[in-house]
Design a protein around this motif. Structure first.
Motif, PDB file in Angstrom:
ATOM      1  N   GLY A  54       0.774  -1.230   0.000  1.00 14.07           N
ATOM      2  CA  GLY A  54       0.000   0.000   0.000  1.00 14.07           C
ATOM      3  C   GLY A  54       0.807   1.282   0.000  1.00 14.07           C
ATOM      4  N   SER A 114      -3.819  10.999   1.114  1.00 11.59           N
ATOM      5  CA  SER A 114      -4.064   9.826   1.956  1.00 11.59           C
ATOM      6  C   SER A 114      -3.475   8.577   1.334  1.00 11.59           C
ATOM      7  CB  SER A 114      -5.565   9.614   2.154  1.00 11.59           C
ATOM      8  OG  SER A 114      -6.172  10.702   2.812  1.00 11.59           O
ATOM      9  N   SER A 164      -3.375   4.122   2.344  1.00 12.49           N
ATOM     10  CA  SER A 164      -3.774   3.063   3.262  1.00 12.49           C
ATOM     11  C   SER A 164      -2.804   1.913   3.133  1.00 12.49           C
ATOM     12  CB  SER A 164      -5.192   2.594   2.947  1.00 12.49           C
ATOM     13  OG  SER A 164      -5.586   1.590   3.845  1.00 12.49           O
ATOM     14  N   SER A 169      -1.678  -1.990   4.363  1.00 10.01           N
ATOM     15  CA  SER A 169      -2.226  -3.214   4.923  1.00 10.01           C
ATOM     16  C   SER A 169      -1.103  -4.224   5.108  1.00 10.01           C
ATOM     17  CB  SER A 169      -3.322  -3.783   4.030  1.00 10.01           C
ATOM     18  OG  SER A 169      -2.823  -4.101   2.754  1.00 10.01           O
ATOM     19  N   PHE A 217      -3.807   9.453  11.546  1.00 14.55           N
ATOM     20  CA  PHE A 217      -3.648   8.037  11.229  1.00 14.55           C
ATOM     21  C   PHE A 217      -4.608   7.202  12.073  1.00 14.55           C
ATOM     22  CE2 PHE A 217       1.117   8.051   9.808  1.00 14.55           C
ATOM     23  CZ  PHE A 217       0.853   9.105   8.938  1.00 14.55           C
ATOM     24  N   THR A 218      -5.056   6.101  11.490  1.00 13.46           N
ATOM     25  CA  THR A 218      -5.906   5.168  12.218  1.00 13.46           C
ATOM     26  C   THR A 218      -5.420   3.750  11.967  1.00 13.46           C
ATOM     27  OG1 THR A 218      -7.837   6.616  11.975  1.00 13.46           O
ATOM     28  CG2 THR A 218      -8.240   4.331  12.589  1.00 13.46           C
ATOM     29  N   SER A 240      -6.151  -0.299  12.511  1.00 12.44           N
ATOM     30  CA  SER A 240      -7.279  -1.194  12.741  1.00 12.44           C
ATOM     31  C   SER A 240      -6.873  -2.606  12.327  1.00 12.44           C
ATOM     32  CB  SER A 240      -8.505  -0.734  11.951  1.00 12.44           C
ATOM     33  OG  SER A 240      -8.243  -0.735  10.553  1.00 12.44           O
ATOM     34  N   PHE A 283      -4.356  -2.777   9.349  1.00  9.04           N
ATOM     35  CA  PHE A 283      -4.385  -1.651   8.425  1.00  9.04           C
ATOM     36  C   PHE A 283      -3.836  -0.398   9.098  1.00  9.04           C
ATOM     37  CE2 PHE A 283      -7.044  -3.915   5.470  1.00  9.04           C
ATOM     38  CZ  PHE A 283      -7.852  -4.725   6.264  1.00  9.04           C
ATOM     39  N   LEU A 284      -3.333   0.494   8.273  1.00 13.65           N
ATOM     40  CA  LEU A 284      -2.971   1.830   8.743  1.00 13.65           C
ATOM     41  C   LEU A 284      -3.511   2.825   7.723  1.00 13.65           C
ATOM     42  CD1 LEU A 284      -1.475   3.450  10.960  1.00 13.65           C
ATOM     43  CD2 LEU A 284       0.496   3.517   9.409  1.00 13.65           C
ATOM     44  N   GLN A 285      -4.546   3.529   8.104  1.00 10.44           N
ATOM     45  CA  GLN A 285      -5.101   4.572   7.253  1.00 10.44           C
ATOM     46  C   GLN A 285      -4.402   5.878   7.598  1.00 10.44           C
ATOM     47  OE1 GLN A 285      -7.359   4.444   4.707  1.00 10.44           O
ATOM     48  NE2 GLN A 285      -6.907   6.630   4.411  1.00 10.44           N
ATOM     49  N   ASN A 339      -4.111   9.830   6.734  1.00 11.60           N
ATOM     50  CA  ASN A 339      -4.720  11.011   6.124  1.00 11.60           C
ATOM     51  C   ASN A 339      -3.890  12.252   6.432  1.00 11.60           C
ATOM     52  OD1 ASN A 339      -6.924   9.381   5.283  1.00 11.60           O
ATOM     53  ND2 ASN A 339      -7.980   9.746   7.228  1.00 11.60           N
TER      54      ASN A 339
END
Length: 116
Positions: free
Chosen positions: A7, A16, A18, A20, A66-67, A69, A78-80, A82
């Motif tokens: 990713g 952004s 993402s 994974s 960052f998020t 999950s 995951f690391l989202q 933004n």
């Protein structure tokens, strides 16, 4: 445990991405999972992690942007990311910690470049 991250890429500031990371070879739901990064000339640092029970923590500089999950059904973390900034540029690494064996596992890094 084998970890396969994907990713990364090139994105403009404010954009952004993402990331994974798929884990195999162990019982994923028992692992604590984390994302680290290493910029040129700097030490590797923890960006965010998530425990087996879903608890999360972040370094100050990425809070609110960052998020992290996880999807235990897909053995994936995951690391989202933004509102990316040039200072987020680094190689990002997926990490798995097995608390039963007290062992860390690392995947190959994925490059994230934030530049106009």
């Amino acid at each position: 445990v084998q970890l396969q991250a994907s990713g990364g890429g090139l994105v403009q500031p404010g954009g952004s991405l993402s990331l994974s990371c798929v884990a195999s070879g162990s019982i994923f739901r028992t692992l604590s999972m984390g994302w680290y990064r290493q910029a040129p000339g700097k030490q590797r640092e923890l960006v965010a992690d998530i425990t087996s029970s879903g608890g999360t923590r972040y370094i100050e500089s990425v809070k609110g942007r960052f998020t992290v999950s996880r999807d235990n059904a897909k053995d994936t973390v995951f690391l989202q990311m933004n509102s990316l900034r040039p200072e987020d540029t680094a190689v990002y690494y997926c990490n798995a910690y097995d608390p039963l064996r007290d062992i860390d596992y690392w995947g190959k890094g994925t490059q994230v470049t934030v530049s106009s």
